[in-house]
Structures are given as C-alpha cells and as structure tokens.
Design a protein around this motif. Structure first.
Motif, PDB file in Angstrom:
ATOM      1  N   ILE A  22      38.085 -19.325  65.901  1.00  0.00           N
ATOM      2  CA  ILE A  22      37.311 -20.320  66.642  1.00  0.00           C
ATOM      3  C   ILE A  22      36.790 -19.708  67.934  1.00  0.00           C
ATOM      4  O   ILE A  22      37.530 -19.081  68.683  1.00  0.00           O
ATOM      5  N   ALA A  25      34.658 -25.137  71.195  1.00  0.00           N
ATOM      6  CA  ALA A  25      34.851 -26.522  70.759  1.00  0.00           C
ATOM      7  C   ALA A  25      34.258 -27.452  71.808  1.00  0.00           C
ATOM      8  O   ALA A  25      34.427 -27.225  73.011  1.00  0.00           O
ATOM      9  N   THR A  32      34.940 -33.573  67.130  1.00  0.00           N
ATOM     10  CA  THR A  32      34.937 -32.300  67.839  1.00  0.00           C
ATOM     11  C   THR A  32      34.073 -31.303  67.080  1.00  0.00           C
ATOM     12  O   THR A  32      34.324 -31.032  65.907  1.00  0.00           O
ATOM     13  N   VAL A  34      33.227 -27.720  66.323  1.00  0.00           N
ATOM     14  CA  VAL A  34      33.913 -26.443  66.411  1.00  0.00           C
ATOM     15  C   VAL A  34      32.961 -25.341  65.966  1.00  0.00           C
ATOM     16  O   VAL A  34      32.323 -25.450  64.922  1.00  0.00           O
ATOM     17  N   THR A  45      29.336 -23.766  62.288  1.00  0.00           N
ATOM     18  CA  THR A  45      29.659 -24.937  63.104  1.00  0.00           C
ATOM     19  C   THR A  45      30.152 -26.040  62.188  1.00  0.00           C
ATOM     20  O   THR A  45      29.623 -26.216  61.089  1.00  0.00           O
ATOM     21  N   ARG A  48      34.876 -31.772  63.243  1.00  0.00           N
ATOM     22  CA  ARG A  48      36.234 -32.052  62.776  1.00  0.00           C
ATOM     23  C   ARG A  48      36.707 -33.344  63.401  1.00  0.00           C
ATOM     24  O   ARG A  48      36.608 -33.520  64.618  1.00  0.00           O
TER      25      ARG A  48
END
Length: 61
Positions: A22, A25, A32, A34, A45, A48
């Motif tokens: 990652i 975020a 979210t 990420v 991308t 989540r």
C-alpha cells in the motif's frame, strides 16, 4: 493485519494485497480509497469498506 484481494486491471489476475504494498489511503464518502502496487508492478486503486459510522472526535488516552 489488513490484507485484501484485488482484481488487477493490468494483469487481469486476482491477487492478495499485503500492507507493505500500500502506497496511500484517503477517506472518502464511499469508503477508504487505497492506492497500491500490484504484484505485476502496475499501480492500482481500490475502495475498501463503506462509510458506515458517524465521524467521532478522537481522544488520546
């Protein structure tokens, strides 16, 4: 540990994404967002989770 699977748009494979992959975020109204790098090296991308709780003030203990 926060891991999830993702369908890569570059290599067209479902990959397990680890925290070390990652790169960023951001909280959005949809959840979210990420950003991460797939195993194939492609930037990706994903959104989540959803915004299911009200924002609360955080207090350090």
């Amino acid at each position: 540990m926060f891991m999830f699977t993702h369908d890569c748009t570059a290599c067209d494979r479902t990959q397990l994404i680890f925290p070390s992959m990652i790169t960023g975020a951001t909280r959005t109204d949809a959840g979210t967002q990420v950003t991460f790098e797939c195993w194939c090296g492609a930037p990706q991308t994903a959104i989540r989770g959803g915004a299911t709780r009200d924002d609360r003030d955080m207090v350090a203990a």
